[in-house]
Design a protein around this motif. Structure first.
Motif, PDB file in Angstrom:
ATOM      1  N   ASP A  43     -37.352  58.702 -95.323  1.00  0.00           N
ATOM      2  CA  ASP A  43     -36.764  58.415 -94.011  1.00  0.00           C
ATOM      3  C   ASP A  43     -36.029  59.658 -93.524  1.00  0.00           C
ATOM      4  OD1 ASP A  43     -37.577  55.808 -94.394  1.00  0.00           O
ATOM      5  OD2 ASP A  43     -35.589  55.067 -94.964  1.00  0.00           O
ATOM      6  N   TYR A  44     -36.055  59.882 -92.238  1.00  0.00           N
ATOM      7  CA  TYR A  44     -35.237  60.941 -91.649  1.00  0.00           C
ATOM      8  C   TYR A  44     -33.928  60.354 -91.151  1.00  0.00           C
ATOM      9  CZ  TYR A  44     -39.319  64.040 -91.594  1.00  0.00           C
ATOM     10  OH  TYR A  44     -40.384  64.822 -91.942  1.00  0.00           O
ATOM     11  N   CYS A  49     -34.006  63.636 -87.873  1.00  0.00           N
ATOM     12  CA  CYS A  49     -34.635  62.974 -86.743  1.00  0.00           C
ATOM     13  C   CYS A  49     -34.549  63.839 -85.481  1.00  0.00           C
ATOM     14  CB  CYS A  49     -33.881  61.673 -86.549  1.00  0.00           C
ATOM     15  SG  CYS A  49     -34.844  60.360 -85.899  1.00  0.00           S
ATOM     16  N   LYS A 251     -48.154  58.991 -86.069  1.00  0.00           N
ATOM     17  CA  LYS A 251     -48.191  58.882 -87.521  1.00  0.00           C
ATOM     18  C   LYS A 251     -49.621  58.760 -88.042  1.00  0.00           C
ATOM     19  CE  LYS A 251     -43.674  58.063 -88.853  1.00  0.00           C
ATOM     20  NZ  LYS A 251     -43.061  56.782 -89.230  1.00  0.00           N
ATOM     21  N   GLU A 268     -47.016  58.878 -95.523  1.00  0.00           N
ATOM     22  CA  GLU A 268     -46.906  58.539 -94.097  1.00  0.00           C
ATOM     23  C   GLU A 268     -46.305  59.749 -93.420  1.00  0.00           C
ATOM     24  OE1 GLU A 268     -45.036  54.753 -93.245  1.00  0.00           O
ATOM     25  OE2 GLU A 268     -44.234  55.493 -91.356  1.00  0.00           O
TER      26      GLU A 268
ATOM     27  N   ASP B  73     -35.491  57.704 -88.536  1.00  0.00           N
ATOM     28  CA  ASP B  73     -36.937  57.493 -88.441  1.00  0.00           C
ATOM     29  C   ASP B  73     -37.397  57.068 -89.829  1.00  0.00           C
ATOM     30  OD1 ASP B  73     -39.610  57.492 -87.903  1.00  0.00           O
ATOM     31  OD2 ASP B  73     -39.790  59.647 -87.564  1.00  0.00           O
ATOM     32  N   CYS B  74     -37.603  55.773 -89.988  1.00  0.00           N
ATOM     33  CA  CYS B  74     -37.945  55.224 -91.303  1.00  0.00           C
ATOM     34  C   CYS B  74     -39.439  54.933 -91.369  1.00  0.00           C
ATOM     35  CB  CYS B  74     -37.154  53.945 -91.553  1.00  0.00           C
ATOM     36  SG  CYS B  74     -35.373  54.204 -91.454  1.00  0.00           S
ATOM     37  N   THR B  75     -39.942  54.738 -92.581  1.00  0.00           N
ATOM     38  CA  THR B  75     -41.377  54.550 -92.718  1.00  0.00           C
ATOM     39  C   THR B  75     -41.805  53.166 -92.248  1.00  0.00           C
ATOM     40  OG1 THR B  75     -41.161  53.758 -94.986  1.00  0.00           O
ATOM     41  CG2 THR B  75     -41.549  56.105 -94.676  1.00  0.00           C
ATOM     42  N   VAL B  76     -43.057  53.104 -91.809  1.00  0.00           N
ATOM     43  CA  VAL B  76     -43.686  51.836 -91.443  1.00  0.00           C
ATOM     44  C   VAL B  76     -44.089  51.086 -92.721  1.00  0.00           C
ATOM     45  CG1 VAL B  76     -45.767  50.859 -90.398  1.00  0.00           C
ATOM     46  CG2 VAL B  76     -44.483  52.641 -89.193  1.00  0.00           C
ATOM     47  N   LEU B 219     -47.063  46.590 -93.390  1.00  0.00           N
ATOM     48  CA  LEU B 219     -46.629  47.373 -92.243  1.00  0.00           C
ATOM     49  C   LEU B 219     -45.432  46.631 -91.665  1.00  0.00           C
ATOM     50  CD1 LEU B 219     -50.026  48.247 -90.550  1.00  0.00           C
ATOM     51  CD2 LEU B 219     -48.932  49.199 -92.580  1.00  0.00           C
ATOM     52  N   LYS B 251     -43.277  52.559 -84.222  1.00  0.00           N
ATOM     53  CA  LYS B 251     -44.273  51.499 -84.161  1.00  0.00           C
ATOM     54  C   LYS B 251     -43.932  50.367 -85.128  1.00  0.00           C
ATOM     55  CE  LYS B 251     -47.931  53.285 -81.673  1.00  0.00           C
ATOM     56  NZ  LYS B 251     -49.202  53.797 -82.185  1.00  0.00           N
ATOM     57  N   TYR B 253     -45.753  46.289 -86.339  1.00  0.00           N
ATOM     58  CA  TYR B 253     -47.067  45.650 -86.422  1.00  0.00           C
ATOM     59  C   TYR B 253     -46.950  44.152 -86.631  1.00  0.00           C
ATOM     60  CZ  TYR B 253     -48.721  50.391 -86.858  1.00  0.00           C
ATOM     61  OH  TYR B 253     -48.999  51.720 -86.598  1.00  0.00           O
ATOM     62  N   ARG B 267     -51.060  43.867 -81.355  1.00  0.00           N
ATOM     63  CA  ARG B 267     -50.866  43.878 -82.811  1.00  0.00           C
ATOM     64  C   ARG B 267     -50.137  45.131 -83.292  1.00  0.00           C
ATOM     65  NH1 ARG B 267     -56.815  41.174 -83.840  1.00  0.00           N
ATOM     66  NH2 ARG B 267     -56.024  39.076 -84.193  1.00  0.00           N
ATOM     67  N   GLU B 268     -50.118  46.162 -82.465  1.00  0.00           N
ATOM     68  CA  GLU B 268     -49.423  47.410 -82.821  1.00  0.00           C
ATOM     69  C   GLU B 268     -48.617  47.810 -81.602  1.00  0.00           C
ATOM     70  OE1 GLU B 268     -51.925  50.458 -84.557  1.00  0.00           O
ATOM     71  OE2 GLU B 268     -50.715  52.056 -83.694  1.00  0.00           O
TER      72      GLU B 268
END
Lengths: 665, 665
Positions: A43-44, A49, A251, A268, B73-76, B219, B251, B253, B267-268
């Protein structure tokens, strides 16, 4: 980890201190850390960010706005069929092998590489040679557990064999890697067991779209496919004008087998990709090439690498294209533009080279490819790829779907064409094939000239022809001659139709961001015996925060001044941060040197009296003093790049304060 | 589809023309269309992409920069365990039912709703009542195939039953929906078959992380969890200061069962979410509430809805909080700020209301929730949620992981606490449980006061106690009394520890974007009998392109002027586009009215002579003329919002050109 990397100031890079700073100040942090984390996911935090946003913003201005590229935002979810056609389902894989006892999984090439390197290291030790720590290669970061290699001397011939294998490790397929494991009896140091033969592991994350589980999908491994599928719409949007480029920032996902190199190898990641569509005829000229032809580049071409050397050539891109080192102007134009972008965001240009891919190393779609590699403590890292994908993608998608992904241009002088043609009698064809009619038609239209010639002969001999159509009538379709007419025809063409070639500059934003951090990090005070304090010398354009506001006292009378200054900076679009803690001014500045904040404005008792403030520059720690409006104008011109700190020092009176100077030394 | 929606100019909204414009001009387009498309997935083309970027940019300025929020900014990709803890694995589901014959799948609530509505429609027809076309609800866009409902008259009592069911359709669970299908014999119109009983369908996309297939992941269905997991690090970054907010744009999901409402159900999708962490004690005051207290809002509260009415109240947020309509200042502050944001980007404020969720409608984590709903041709659409998630998320994650997701504050006056405490003898505890020690300790520390009291009694009676620990020793652990001391203790606390509550404003950017398109679209010339031409009246701040440059001739002497003007606009940060096609000026302007470009600069023969240009405003089609620098300054102040078009018209001389006027009328 000791490395040969150095900082901006020529100090040896203290990677551990840098890593600790980056975690502590929340540039980035392992995702889900309180749950133990998941390797390859990060994570940023706020500064990371903002840094990422500023790199992306600069990228957008440098490429998209500068050249009126057509930006698109396509979905990450992608159905199976698209990636089957593009070749990713079959070819986007790494080889992995498993220790049958422990269940541990290795990337096969990294496994072979690491064991052989350990043996070579053991050999050197046995020969009493001094060990030089090699800069680590991010491609093989899995440090295997288990006892280290003993000092065993090898035969000279074996040493040579190992070295030759290592030099071409990227070329081996699964069978070859498996054979090497057997031949040299390579074992997992942790268990003493030979791993099983390598199997292909596709790097795409799979998922099911919709409730019925019927639609297999993947997370895209690159943003490119969405751009290709929209080609005709984009061409239409561009009023049929060629060449043009689309671009996308988003992404992408790769299920790496065992990621272990921080931000350099993640599952990711943010990509920024350009697809520049160009007419393949006429040598792929570029109308703005003259603007960049004098840009000097460091090029490590294919021939140099094949001769076993790594010494690059330095030459202008104009010369490189002229001499054929770089294939064409369009490819050369983008290589030069990539170079200028990296310079613009503050990459250390003495740590940049462009390396050409060798034939067997390229992705399945590329005909030529140059990587911008940045030197880091993990060795040379591929941060930007610049590939010529030729007409590969548009051709395969057009063939699969029947959509005409082509450009049509009116010919000034009409052209006479003689060729085999196939005509379908739609009236009879539809009723004969019903729901399969479309599939059969697509297959017929995809037939080559050679195939048509053969079928024309067949029609003369028999009452029907037989054509391969996957998924219809068991794969072979019988067509009575009355359904299709195959003939040698002559016609005049007024329109030229062609499939554009694609030049693709593709940026890994996370890798660039990490390299930028390493390139701009150094330690202040380390020389003088003081405790070293980290500084990150970001260029003002990419710095997460542009200005630190430091009130010298926490008295109430300072509060409206601070608020007012914050508001003014905000309306100028300059990100600022207030540090009104009780720490000393010097401490507050050095905390923000770690965040790379280039400028500081101090509000002191004099400010309350006459409205003057001091402006401090991060790298030199020098200060100037003037009224607020003058200082704000100075900061704005510094961030825009209109002026340098030297200019400002020449224009405004220096400010020397005993207290501040002592604290920040 | 006919609807009751109207345009900015009060015209009936021609939804079909708008949809056609949006596709044709590539605002958005179905993803993978040449492969047949995938429902619920859309790509944004250049104008949609720019519009989205401008909305996000305005959002970032309005929320993040204005209040120094900590952007992350975290991962999906998210591992199973995290979403199991948050409740999404168990509760984030819709009910679906399947036609056993055709295999068709329906969302159960939509299925029941649609059949009952068809029957009511048939009843009205049979009674000879006029059918009023209802604005469609985006939640039930699956138009079922099959023959329409016949005109069958129902008993009055049945009509009432149906209407009562429809009014509370959102409250039914799977069993209840299944019972309704049986009770009223609801059948799929296409097959005449009753669907199978509803089953829960989890809306998260699943995937496998890593090569061994061992790590189940999803996701993310929202960006919130990444922010919660980083809470302690963010608090530390914020120098332990409360309250503070984190924010994230990215994003998310959701695997919708059968999405059919264009951009309104996909859906996204891009989300922008804020997590504002606040001390639950002291009434959740907000220090900037006074800045917004006079903002007038349209509120549809819970009580009004429960009484079966839909007439909202209009009142200031200050009054709403005072009277308890909105629970607290912090929630109220964000509701008002959301209102101001929607206004800032150009939403038609007569088509906005805030609707409070009813108790049984809220997400599993919320204690109160207000939605900003925008009125569109598909009815009222939830575009922003503003939920009070209380301490739910931080509490469950802390309990699961043992990480202290709390705030510690020094107390001014120390506090005496008497309570049951549990102390572990680490020396004996570690060797006894080895690798399970952590899990057992976590379970012990999670025991409630009541449980401790019971265990203390147990210790007096027996030599050991037994405690539930999932996954260790078959779920029950025996602890000899020597391992843990449970006692009634008294201690003085100098530090107060609390878990913050979370107020979460959560924005669906795609829904806002689509609503904005509908709110700003109208037809020019439709009244006069001319062919209607679409105009999208974006505010300059969000318009994809700010300026259209129109050279009146394609002669070479115009080229450098166009290039120079483009360059100047670019350096002012104003997105521009050149239309140098051979189409008439009027045609070129109306093409760009469709894209919502607010200003046009015409370069004509007079420009070549004296450097003057005309500036045209999109909505009024009026023009003014001045030298280039004056016009550029005017455009800049218009885009910034410093001046209105009326101001500019008052300052600069009007320009009337017969040719242009005729063309653009």
């Amino acid at each position: 980890m000791s490395t040969t990397a150095t900082t901006l100031k020529g100090q040896p890079l203290d990677k551990q201190s840098l890593d600790s700073l980056l975690r502590r100040r929340l540039f980035y942090t392992p995702s889900f850390e309180i749950y133990g984390g998941v390797s390859g996911l990060y994570d940023y935090g706020p500064p990371g960010c903002a840094l990422q946003a500023n790199i992306v913003d600069t990228w957008r201005k440098h490429f998209i706005l500068e050249e009126d590229m057509l930006e698109v935002d396509c979905t990450v979810l992608t159905p199976h069929e698209v990636l089957k056609t593009s070749g990713h389902v079959d070819k986007f894989a790494d080889w992995m092998c498993k220790d049958p006892k422990s269940g541990e999984i290795f990337r096969a090439d990294h496994f072979v590489e690491e064991i052989l390197e350990q043996r070579l290291k053991g050999d050197k030790e046995a020969r009493g040679q001094k060990q030089e720590e090699k800069a680590e290669d991010p491609k093989k970061k899995r440090k295997m557990k288990g006892k280290g290699q003993e000092a065993v001397r090898l035969d000279d011939a074996v040493v040579q064999e190992y070295e030759e294998i290592l030099a071409q490790i990227d070329n081996f397929g699964g069978d070859e890697l498996g054979a090497l494991v057997k031949k040299y009896d390579l074992r997992n140091p942790a268990t003493g067991i030979q791993p099983e033969p390598p199997v292909a592991f596709n790097l795409m994350f799979g998922t099911q779209i919709g409730p019925s589980g019927g639609l297999q999908g993947y997370l895209r491994p690159e943003t490119a496919q969405g751009q290709f599928l929209n080609f005709s719409k984009l061409l239409e949007f561009n009023m049929q004008s060629m060449p043009f480029a689309s671009a996308s920032i988003g992404k992408s996902y790769r299920n790496e087998i065992s990621p272990r190199a921080g931000l350099l190898r993640v599952r990711e990641f943010l990509m920024a990709e350009i697809e520049h569509f160009v007419d393949p005829d006429g040598g792929k000229k570029h109308h703005r090439f003259h603007e960049v032809e004098d840009v000097e580049l460091v090029l490590l071409d294919r021939d140099t690498q094949l001769s076993g050397k790594t010494t690059p050539k330095t030459m202008s891109i104009g010369k490189a294209v002229k001499e054929g080192v770089v294939d064409n102007e369009t490819l050369g134009y983008f290589i030069a533009r990539i170079h200028l972008f990296l310079k613009r965001i503050g990459v250390d240009m003495s740590k940049v080279r462009f390396r050409q891919h060798m034939a067997n190393e390229m992705a399945h779609y590329a005909t030529d490819c140059w990587d911008a590699e940045l030197q880091t403590s993990s060795g040379w890292v591929e941060c930007v790829g610049c590939a010529d994908r030729s007409a590969y993608d548009l051709t395969v998608h057009a063939k699969k779907t029947g959509a005409p992904l082509v450009v049509r241009q009116r010919l000034e002088t009409p052209k006479v064409v003689e060729e085999w043609t196939l005509e379908i009698d739609k009236k009879k064809f539809g009723p004969r094939f019903k729901k399969d009619a479309k599939a059969v038609e697509t297959a017929l239209l995809a037939l080559s000239q050679e195939q048509l010639e053969t079928l024309a002969k067949e029609q003369k001999e028999k009452a029907s022809i037989s054509v391969d159509v996957a998924s219809v009538d068991g794969g072979k379709v019988e067509l009575a001659n009355e359904l299709v007419t195959i003939a040698w025809t002559k016609r005049t063409e007024n329109v030229r139709e062609f499939t554009p070639n694609v030049i693709e500059p593709s940026f890994g934003i996370g890798r660039i961001l990490y390299s930028l951090l390493e390139h701009n990090y150094w330690s202040r005070g380390a020389e003088g015996g003081d405790e070293a304090r980290g500084v990150i010398s970001f260029s003002p354009a990419v710095a997460p925060t542009k200005v630190l506001i430091v009130p010298i006292s926490s008295k109430d009378e300072f509060k409206p001044v601070v608020r007012d200054l914050s508001q003014k900076l905000r309306s100028l679009g300059l990100a600022s941060r207030v540090d009104d803690s009780t720490a000393s001014i010097g401490k507050r500045y050095s905390r923000n040197d770690e965040l790379g904040t280039p400028f500081g404005i101090t509000i002191d008792f004099q400010t309350i009296k006459d409205g003057s403030v001091t402006l401090r520059e991060r790298d030199s720690t020098r200060q100037v003093r003037a009224d607020e409006a003058t200082i704000l104008a100075a900061v704005q011109s510094l961030v825009r790049g209109d002026k340098t700190w030297q200019d400002i020092q020449a224009e405004l009176p220096a400010f020397e304060s005993q207290e501040v100077e002592v604290a920040i030394r």
